[in-house]
Enzyme design. Sequence first.
Site, PDB file in Angstrom:
ATOM      1  N   HIS A  68      -6.941 -18.735   1.618  1.00 46.11           N
ATOM      2  CA  HIS A  68      -5.551 -18.139   0.591  1.00 46.11           C
ATOM      3  C   HIS A  68      -6.078 -18.449  -0.622  1.00 46.11           C
ATOM      4  CE1 HIS A  68      -1.825 -18.044   3.798  1.00 46.11           C
ATOM      5  NE2 HIS A  68      -2.696 -17.869   4.699  1.00 46.11           N
ATOM      6  N   GLU A  79      -5.169 -20.129  -3.136  1.00 53.76           N
ATOM      7  CA  GLU A  79      -5.951 -21.843  -3.389  1.00 53.76           C
ATOM      8  C   GLU A  79      -6.857 -22.359  -3.227  1.00 53.76           C
ATOM      9  OE1 GLU A  79      -1.008 -21.407  -2.712  1.00 53.76           O
ATOM     10  OE2 GLU A  79      -2.842 -20.624  -2.307  1.00 53.76           O
ATOM     11  N   LEU A 137      15.612  12.802   8.979  1.00 52.54           N
ATOM     12  CA  LEU A 137      14.279  10.882   8.814  1.00 52.54           C
ATOM     13  C   LEU A 137      15.063  10.658   7.392  1.00 52.54           C
ATOM     14  CD1 LEU A 137      13.656   9.177  10.552  1.00 52.54           C
ATOM     15  CD2 LEU A 137      11.538   9.987   9.855  1.00 52.54           C
ATOM     16  N   ARG A 185       0.227   6.526   0.518  1.00 55.61           N
ATOM     17  CA  ARG A 185       0.335   5.958   1.706  1.00 55.61           C
ATOM     18  C   ARG A 185      -1.417   5.123   2.302  1.00 55.61           C
ATOM     19  NH1 ARG A 185      -0.882  12.371   4.481  1.00 55.61           N
ATOM     20  NH2 ARG A 185       1.233  13.008   4.178  1.00 55.61           N
ATOM     21  N   CYS A 243       1.971 -22.692   0.458  1.00 56.88           N
ATOM     22  CA  CYS A 243       2.648 -22.546   2.318  1.00 56.88           C
ATOM     23  C   CYS A 243       2.672 -24.014   2.515  1.00 56.88           C
ATOM     24  CB  CYS A 243       1.880 -21.452   2.834  1.00 56.88           C
ATOM     25  SG  CYS A 243      -0.253 -21.987   2.670  1.00 56.88           S
ATOM     26  N   ALA A 294      13.189  29.317   2.601  1.00 59.58           N
ATOM     27  CA  ALA A 294      14.393  29.449   3.363  1.00 59.58           C
ATOM     28  C   ALA A 294      13.581  30.426   4.674  1.00 59.58           C
ATOM     29  CB  ALA A 294      15.182  30.784   2.908  1.00 59.58           C
TER      30      ALA A 294
END
Length: 380
Positions: A54, A56, A302, A190, A82, A170
Amino acid sequence: MNVVLSETDAMRRALGLALQGPRSGVNPQVGCVILSPAGELLAEGWHHGAGTPHAEIEALTRLAEQGGSAEGATAVVTLEPCNHHGRTGPCSLALIEAGIARVVYAVADPGVRSAGGGERMREAGVRVEHGLEAPAVEEAIRPWLTSVRLGRPFVTVKWASSLDGRAAAADGSSRWITGPEARADVHLRRSEADVIAVGTGTVLADDPALTARAATGDDTTGSSTPAGTGTDAGTHTDTPDTLYPHQPAPVVIGERPVPAGSRLHAHPLPLRHFPTHDLHAVLDELYRDEVRSVFVEGGPRLASAFVAAGLADEVLVYLAPTLIGGPRLAVTDLGITRIDDQRRLDIHHLDRLGQDLRIIARLRDEATPGSAESSAPSKE
């Protein structure tokens, strides 16, 4: 000459470091700067991804490698250290054991298991303050914070359309509505998501690859609205030199089967198919599998279903300066029958990409628990 920083500048530096880490994945982007009692920059670090130290810990390790000591120093961290054993040990304990005298963090850790580091350090005699530069940190790691606070993945719903709201002509053709700059931006976004999701209708109409590809200068490298419902159908064959290092896992939602010959089966990551229309159930399962961000790319049904269900944390729209007309709308039924029920949004970013506009908007009635931390430090 030693670099001397105010704590505000140190926090801004820590945020810049944090954003060098991966945006995708189960772990947040975190940065840490360690200052001497006189404000001198002693060491710094950031989180490089799941399974790595991490921020830290990296900063403390670098300080030790330089022969320095953290005794009496101040740790400036973007996220509350944490307080749990995961792939690594608790950062709050490491800071205590290193002799850190004071910790300043921007945003509280919303995790059920990982929160409480501030209280643990305070009980050990460390002076703890939080809230410094909180709005900037909140915005920078908003997808991860929102996901953990809500207990489901952060959802970005994307579409591209003409000025009159059409995603295709169309006959279903739409290659190309937007220009190369917009298409390249789609692929970059993405690459920052854990998952890219489409409906079965899009799979059957477009046979998309759903990979994240770097721009190579030709239109076959990707799109925001190729033929059909607005994903990336075409003849492009992915090669390692065109793929971004991180790929979003492909997800298909809908009851119809995915054809055996679909290009999705050639995706670098395994395809997941959810034969259901229950979006809450899909997001619940993805969250249990450590998915924290979902990029919804197709098609209109969706996208509309996510918006109608109140599950769109962010709407990403590429608007092209063209008119098409006809029935192929980018968004279909949202269940709105009265103008008073319209879904109003706040525009957070409006940019020009080539000839197109990129709009990032959020539902105005969105309420993310815990997001209104004060920007002024508060003592714990």
